[in-house]
Design an enzyme around this catalytic site. Structure first.
Site, PDB file in Angstrom:
ATOM      1  N   SER A   1       0.850  -1.198   0.000  1.00  0.00           N
ATOM      2  CA  SER A   1       0.000   0.000   0.000  1.00  0.00           C
ATOM      3  C   SER A   1       0.882   1.244   0.000  1.00  0.00           C
ATOM      4  O   SER A   1       2.033   1.185   0.444  1.00  0.00           O
ATOM      5  CB  SER A   1      -0.866   0.001   1.264  1.00  0.00           C
ATOM      6  OG  SER A   1      -1.516   1.240   1.435  1.00  0.00           O
TER       7      SER A   1
ATOM      8  N   TYR B   1      -1.862  -0.595  10.503  1.00  0.00           N
ATOM      9  CA  TYR B   1      -1.903  -0.934   9.067  1.00  0.00           C
ATOM     10  C   TYR B   1      -0.629  -0.437   8.375  1.00  0.00           C
ATOM     11  O   TYR B   1       0.015  -1.186   7.624  1.00  0.00           O
ATOM     12  CB  TYR B   1      -3.152  -0.318   8.434  1.00  0.00           C
ATOM     13  CG  TYR B   1      -3.349  -0.671   6.974  1.00  0.00           C
ATOM     14  CD1 TYR B   1      -3.827  -1.921   6.601  1.00  0.00           C
ATOM     15  CD2 TYR B   1      -3.067   0.257   5.969  1.00  0.00           C
ATOM     16  CE1 TYR B   1      -4.016  -2.249   5.257  1.00  0.00           C
ATOM     17  CE2 TYR B   1      -3.253  -0.052   4.633  1.00  0.00           C
ATOM     18  CZ  TYR B   1      -3.725  -1.312   4.277  1.00  0.00           C
ATOM     19  OH  TYR B   1      -3.904  -1.624   2.950  1.00  0.00           O
TER      20      TYR B   1
ATOM     21  N   LYS C   1       2.323  -2.763   6.493  1.00  0.00           N
ATOM     22  CA  LYS C   1       2.684  -2.625   5.076  1.00  0.00           C
ATOM     23  C   LYS C   1       4.157  -2.216   4.922  1.00  0.00           C
ATOM     24  O   LYS C   1       4.816  -2.608   3.947  1.00  0.00           O
ATOM     25  CB  LYS C   1       1.745  -1.639   4.381  1.00  0.00           C
ATOM     26  CG  LYS C   1       0.286  -2.144   4.286  1.00  0.00           C
ATOM     27  CD  LYS C   1       0.160  -3.456   3.527  1.00  0.00           C
ATOM     28  CE  LYS C   1      -1.297  -3.840   3.262  1.00  0.00           C
ATOM     29  NZ  LYS C   1      -1.431  -5.120   2.540  1.00  0.00           N
TER      30      LYS C   1
HETATM   31  P1  NDP Z   1     -11.166  -6.455   0.641  1.00  0.00           P
HETATM   32  O1  NDP Z   1     -11.455  -6.267   2.092  1.00  0.00           O
HETATM   33  O2  NDP Z   1     -12.149  -6.011  -0.355  1.00  0.00           O
HETATM   34  O3  NDP Z   1     -10.820  -7.998   0.357  1.00  0.00           O
HETATM   35  C1  NDP Z   1      -9.879  -8.657   1.157  1.00  0.00           C
HETATM   36  C2  NDP Z   1      -9.987 -10.140   0.922  1.00  0.00           C
HETATM   37  O4  NDP Z   1      -9.020 -10.790   1.773  1.00  0.00           O
HETATM   38  C3  NDP Z   1     -11.349 -10.692   1.333  1.00  0.00           C
HETATM   39  O5  NDP Z   1     -11.743 -11.712   0.461  1.00  0.00           O
HETATM   40  C4  NDP Z   1     -11.075 -11.229   2.731  1.00  0.00           C
HETATM   41  O6  NDP Z   1     -11.955 -12.240   3.138  1.00  0.00           O
HETATM   42  C5  NDP Z   1      -9.673 -11.793   2.550  1.00  0.00           C
HETATM   43  N1  NDP Z   1      -9.038 -11.983   3.848  1.00  0.00           N
HETATM   44  C6  NDP Z   1      -8.854 -11.060   4.813  1.00  0.00           C
HETATM   45  N2  NDP Z   1      -8.338 -11.634   5.907  1.00  0.00           N
HETATM   46  C7  NDP Z   1      -8.184 -12.949   5.612  1.00  0.00           C
HETATM   47  C8  NDP Z   1      -7.714 -14.079   6.359  1.00  0.00           C
HETATM   48  N3  NDP Z   1      -7.332 -13.953   7.629  1.00  0.00           N
HETATM   49  N4  NDP Z   1      -7.693 -15.266   5.755  1.00  0.00           N
HETATM   50  C9  NDP Z   1      -8.113 -15.424   4.477  1.00  0.00           C
HETATM   51  N5  NDP Z   1      -8.594 -14.404   3.737  1.00  0.00           N
HETATM   52  C10 NDP Z   1      -8.627 -13.178   4.314  1.00  0.00           C
HETATM   53  O7  NDP Z   1      -9.752  -5.743   0.432  1.00  0.00           O
HETATM   54  P2  NDP Z   1      -9.096  -5.082  -0.874  1.00  0.00           P
HETATM   55  O8  NDP Z   1      -9.405  -5.869  -2.069  1.00  0.00           O
HETATM   56  O9  NDP Z   1      -9.373  -3.637  -0.835  1.00  0.00           O
HETATM   57  O10 NDP Z   1      -7.555  -5.253  -0.488  1.00  0.00           O
HETATM   58  C11 NDP Z   1      -6.709  -6.191  -1.106  1.00  0.00           C
HETATM   59  C12 NDP Z   1      -5.276  -5.815  -0.791  1.00  0.00           C
HETATM   60  O11 NDP Z   1      -5.018  -4.491  -1.266  1.00  0.00           O
HETATM   61  C13 NDP Z   1      -4.926  -5.802   0.690  1.00  0.00           C
HETATM   62  O12 NDP Z   1      -3.618  -6.293   0.873  1.00  0.00           O
HETATM   63  C14 NDP Z   1      -4.974  -4.328   1.035  1.00  0.00           C
HETATM   64  O13 NDP Z   1      -4.190  -4.018   2.164  1.00  0.00           O
HETATM   65  C15 NDP Z   1      -4.437  -3.723  -0.228  1.00  0.00           C
HETATM   66  N6  NDP Z   1      -4.770  -2.331  -0.434  1.00  0.00           N
HETATM   67  C16 NDP Z   1      -6.081  -1.936  -0.459  1.00  0.00           C
HETATM   68  C17 NDP Z   1      -6.384  -0.609  -0.636  1.00  0.00           C
HETATM   69  C18 NDP Z   1      -7.790  -0.103  -0.651  1.00  0.00           C
HETATM   70  O14 NDP Z   1      -7.985   1.109  -0.536  1.00  0.00           O
HETATM   71  N7  NDP Z   1      -8.788  -0.944  -0.825  1.00  0.00           N
HETATM   72  C19 NDP Z   1      -5.318   0.405  -0.803  1.00  0.00           C
HETATM   73  C20 NDP Z   1      -3.990  -0.133  -0.782  1.00  0.00           C
HETATM   74  C21 NDP Z   1      -3.743  -1.450  -0.602  1.00  0.00           C
HETATM   75  P3  NDP Z   1     -13.177 -11.871   4.179  1.00  0.00           P
HETATM   76  O15 NDP Z   1     -13.972 -10.790   3.512  1.00  0.00           O
HETATM   77  O16 NDP Z   1     -13.873 -13.155   4.302  1.00  0.00           O
HETATM   78  O17 NDP Z   1     -12.506 -11.401   5.429  1.00  0.00           O
END
Ligand code: NDP
Length: 244
Positions: free
Chosen positions: A136, A149, A153
């Site tokens: 991120s 967070y 990262k």
């Molecule tokens: P979402 O919350 O939309 O999706 C995250 C996914 O990861 C979900 O399917 C969630 O499952 C899964 N997940 C979370 N914890 C676990 C766990 N313990 N075990 C298995 N699966 C897990 O997030 P984003 O798509 O927005 O984020 C994706 C990546 O991008 C992350 O690394 C985030 O830090 C990074 N990012 C996101 C930004 C943003 O603004 N959205 C900005 C910069 C980076 P469940 O829903 O069941 O928990």
């Protein structure tokens, strides 16, 4: 630029929602055999309805033992996307040990663990591979209420660099993408407030948040042989936020 992953086997964590889900679907469209890992079965079921060729693995990546067991049978992997993460936001003075541990377990420790499992196989086969960690802009810039967070990262960026150093000799490349805000479920938690959103977009030279596809395209590039000599980079997908 045409990218094909025909004949490649990919594993994407956090593939139930948001960026991970879109990445899994894009990899499948580009010909890869995709294993999707996440912890909510309903998300995996709907993902398989959308793309029947995807292999689902349901596990909570915060659980080291359960992850070890769940990934035992996935077979050889050529491309890994460590995307799963959680963002638990609170003022610094209110951070609890549980929030800290949960965030580091998923955002850092699980990346190390899944990468160990996958990279051991890559090394043993001598086939090389490519790993992309989803970091991120928060790894390099302080954001209010994001102490834990941001710290996870920042740790992930350094993990990416050390992995690239140690795995490079085995022709395993390791890079990260570092997006700005994307309005996924996670993005909406932190940035739905229009005032906060406006302050953030005003700091992004391109004047907007990233779309899911912006991030997916950068992940696909780093996974592909179009980036064959790129190893150990943290690639901003941030409209210039980190340049200022
Ligand atoms: P979402 O919350 O939309 O999706 C995250 C996914 O990861 C979900 O399917 C969630 O499952 C899964 N997940 C979370 N914890 C676990 C766990 N313990 N075990 C298995 N699966 C897990 O997030 P984003 O798509 O927005 O984020 C994706 C990546 O991008 C992350 O690394 C985030 O830090 C990074 N990012 C996101 C930004 C943003 O603004 N959205 C900005 C910069 C980076 P469940 O829903 O069941 O928990």
């Amino acid at each position: 630029m045409e990218i094909s992953f025909a004949g490649k086997r990919a594993l994407v964590t956090g593939a139930g929602k948001g960026i991970g889900r879109a990445t899994a679907l894009a990899l499948a469209r580009c010909g890869a055999e995709v294993t999707a890992v996440t912890r909510t079965q309903a998300d995996l079921s709907s993902l398989m309805e959308e793309c029947a060729s995807i292999t689902p693995v349901c596990v909570d990546l915060a659980d080291w033992g359960a992850t070890e067991a769940a990934l035992q049978g996935v077979g050889p992997i050529d491309l890994l996307v460590n995307n799963a993460a959680c963002a638990s936001l609170q003022p610094f003075l209110e951070v609890t040990p549980d929030q800290f541990d949960q965030s580091f377990n998923v955002n850092v420790k699980a990346v190390l663990h899944v990468s160990q499992i996958v990279a051991r196989g890559m090394k043993a086969r001598g086939s090389g591979g490519s790993i992309v960690n989803v970091s991120s802009q928060a790894s390099q810039c302080a954001l209010r209420d994001h102490a834990v967070y941001c710290a996870t990262k920042a740790a992930l960026d350094m993990l990416t660099k050390v992995m690239s150093l140690e795995l490079g000799p085995h022709q395993i490349r390791v890079n990260s993408v570092n997006p700005t805000v994307v309005m996924t479920e996670m993005g909406r938690v932190g940035w739905s407030d229009p005032i906060k959103a406006k302050i953030m977009t005003s700091r992004i030279p391109l004047g907007r948040f990233a779309e899911v596809e912006d991030v997916v395209n950068s992940i696909l590039f780093l996974l592909s042989d179009k980036s064959n000599m790129t190893n150990g980079v943290t690639l901003p997908v941030d409209g210039g936020f980190l340049a200022c």
